[in-house]
Each structure stands twice: as structure tokens, then as C-alpha cells.
Write an enzyme that holds these catalytic residues in place. Sequence first.
Site, PDB file in Angstrom:
ATOM      1  N   CYS A  65      -4.597  -0.797   5.135  1.00 50.82           N
ATOM      2  CA  CYS A  65      -3.958   0.178   4.996  1.00 50.82           C
ATOM      3  C   CYS A  65      -4.078   1.277   5.220  1.00 50.82           C
ATOM      4  O   CYS A  65      -5.486   2.323   5.509  1.00 50.82           O
ATOM      5  CB  CYS A  65      -3.810  -0.236   3.486  1.00 50.82           C
ATOM      6  SG  CYS A  65      -2.502   0.947   2.730  1.00 50.82           S
ATOM      7  N   CYS A 105      -2.802   4.520   3.440  1.00 49.73           N
ATOM      8  CA  CYS A 105      -2.068   4.848   2.387  1.00 49.73           C
ATOM      9  C   CYS A 105      -3.642   6.042   2.490  1.00 49.73           C
ATOM     10  O   CYS A 105      -4.693   6.580   2.666  1.00 49.73           O
ATOM     11  CB  CYS A 105      -2.069   4.525   1.500  1.00 49.73           C
ATOM     12  SG  CYS A 105      -3.459   3.605   0.463  1.00 49.73           S
ATOM     13  N   CYS A 162      -6.582   4.992   0.926  1.00 46.49           N
ATOM     14  CA  CYS A 162      -7.509   4.166   1.290  1.00 46.49           C
ATOM     15  C   CYS A 162      -8.491   4.942   2.637  1.00 46.49           C
ATOM     16  O   CYS A 162      -9.412   4.393   3.435  1.00 46.49           O
ATOM     17  CB  CYS A 162      -6.745   2.720   2.386  1.00 46.49           C
ATOM     18  SG  CYS A 162      -6.835   1.739   1.178  1.00 46.49           S
ATOM     19  N   HIS A 185      -1.997   3.500  -4.248  1.00 48.52           N
ATOM     20  CA  HIS A 185      -2.112   2.388  -3.296  1.00 48.52           C
ATOM     21  C   HIS A 185      -1.321   1.892  -3.607  1.00 48.52           C
ATOM     22  O   HIS A 185      -0.785   0.977  -2.451  1.00 48.52           O
ATOM     23  CB  HIS A 185      -3.673   2.470  -3.302  1.00 48.52           C
ATOM     24  CG  HIS A 185      -3.555   0.718  -2.288  1.00 48.52           C
ATOM     25  ND1 HIS A 185      -4.242   0.426  -1.154  1.00 48.52           N
ATOM     26  CD2 HIS A 185      -3.691  -1.084  -2.921  1.00 48.52           C
ATOM     27  CE1 HIS A 185      -3.641  -0.709  -0.578  1.00 48.52           C
ATOM     28  NE2 HIS A 185      -3.905  -1.372  -1.229  1.00 48.52           N
TER      29      HIS A 185
END
Length: 372
Positions: free
Chosen positions: A303, A305, A308, A334
Site C-alpha cells: 500500500c 497510502c 503506510c 488506511h
Amino acid sequence: MKFTLTHESSNTKARRGVIETDHGTIQTPIFMPVGTQATVKTMTPEDLRAIRAQIILSNTYHLFLRPGTEIIQEAGGLHKFMHWDGPILTDSGGFQVFSLSHRRKITEEGVTFRSHIDGSKQFLSPEKSIEIQHILGSDIIMAFDECAPYPASRDYIMHSAERTSRWAERCKIYHDDKPGQNLFGIIQGGMFKDLRRQSAEQLVAMDFPGYAVGGLSVGEPIETMCDVLDYTTDFMPKDKPRYLMGVGTPDFLFEAVERGIDMADCVLPTRNARKGTCMTSHGKLVIKNAQYAHDFRPLDEECDCYVCRNYSRAYIRHLFKANEILGMHLASYHNLYFLLNLMDNIRKSIEEDNFLQYKDDFYGKYGYNNKK
């Protein structure tokens, strides 16, 4: 509102489209974060824009009871009140009346109930629900319906679905095509296919701008939901948006899209996040577990994002164990990003005619091998 169907899957009912509203464009199929009380819990509007949320939900029942329509009207409508300039969908309040208010009385006129906040006596009718939604100023508004319980007898479901159709007609008359707001009808009928068809045909005859499927994902097995949904969408117009209410796990979203659904919503990603359950490419991760105390990897190594990229499992676990609010925020951020990114990939897979392959690949990694 304008809906354009841009691509259809060659071997499923999955479809790609675009909805244009006064507050922006929505790429479908889409997952819609839920902001029940004019807020997506722990998330700012800036957060929602950062994760590419295209439309959010708010709830007529809750906003009617608190803060009240007078305050939202004074603020200039729901968009200004909550500082969100994108599209908003408001549900009718029907589900909350039936799920949160144990002391209620249903008549042809509407529903008398007790507020879950202070016990005060309240009344919602089809006309009152639409009146509230007019004041809120949402882009998509929902007809007042009865979300019947599961399981329920055929006789109960039949009378409930027929009443929902009569209420839908009253909603449409009261709404009178108010500019900038688009009224969707809600198909009911429980798990009975003939009643689903009857409900769909009655509502389609009323010519709403879009249609929702209600009364699914209410506790029935996923196989039952898929079967009833697959049957129901055959009776929904192809040139109008289709909305499945209340689904928010990856498997339910895949199965819904496969059966021709364009829109879905659920509180689950944020509710689970606040309890420490995170979605990852390889399944659910319960961040409170002791095994993550020294794990300095991101929640999901696949991921990209904000969470992360910047925070470790060990840190987020620490936040939860210390009862720090930031932990709930990071997990919510998340989870919502994960689902919105999933829907983005689903849209691409439909455009490239490999939806089923993408679904199979995702299921294999996520641990859904025993699913359809």
C-alpha cells in the site's frame, strides 16, 4: 444528474460509468465513505480528498435529531456545514428508524418512534424525510422505505415491500424534481425473488433517476445475497445508477460489481479501524495483537497510502494500547484508502476486460479462496 455507461464487461454484468452532479463527477463503480453525523469518523474533508473520495454519505435520521435541520439550514446546507464541496448522498432515515428505535409504530402515514438520544417522541413520513433532505441539500436523496428484518415471513415482506412502493410514490410527488437533487427509489422484497421483481417493476415505472437495492447484507449468507442481487439487477434500468446499500468488505464489493452494481457504502471500514482491525492485501490484520509490538513494517507493504509510507505496525499498535486517538485516525485513513484504491483497480479491470482475473488474484491473496 447525468449517468453515462462507458464500458460493460464481456463475461459478467460488471460495468464502468460516470455520474455527473452539481458538486462533481463520480467514477463508477464506487465505494462511498459514510459520514453519518456530517463527519466520516476521525477523518477531515482534507483527508477524504487526499484519499480520492468522490462522494460521501450522511444520514437523515441522525441529522434530523441532532443538530436539527434549523442549524444546518442556517449554515447554508450540509455541504457548507461540514466543509465538503463534493457530492453527498443522504439516506432516508428509514433504516435507522427500524434498527435504532425499538419503540416504534408503523402506519400507512409513516413511523412514530422514540429518539435513541433522549427518548422524545418523533415522527417520520415519506414527505418529512424528503423535506429534511431538501434542507440538507444533498446531491442524491433516498426515498423513505421500510428495511424489513431478516429473516421474516413472506407475508410480512410482501406487505412491507408494497408499502415501500406506495411511500416511494409519495416521495416522488413531494420531491417534484427539485433542481440539483436526485431522488433514488429503493427496491425491497427480502429474499423472495418474485417480490424483488414486483418491487423493481413498480419503482421503475415511477422513473427515478437511480435505484438502490435495500434489505440485503442484513445477516443473510453471502450466497443468498449474491443470488437475490443477481436476479434483481436484471429488472433495473441499464441507463441509470444502481446502488447496493450497506456493503463494505472486499468480497461483498466484488460480488456486487460482478452483478451490475455501481455504488456501495458501509460504516465497516471505519468502525473496524476504530477497533484496531486493518485491511491489507493479504487479509485482515488486528493491530492490537502482541505479534506486532516489534514489527516495524507498514500495515500493508503493498500500500502507498500516507499511513503506510510513514508509520509502522509497532507504532500504530502502541497508539491503540495507549488509547491514543491518532491510532484510530491512522487505521481509518488506511482502511478507507484501501477500499477506494481497490475500487480504482476494479474500474481499471473492467475497462481492460479482465475483471474476473483481477477478482481471482485478489481473492487468492486476501484469503477468499473458498468464496465464489
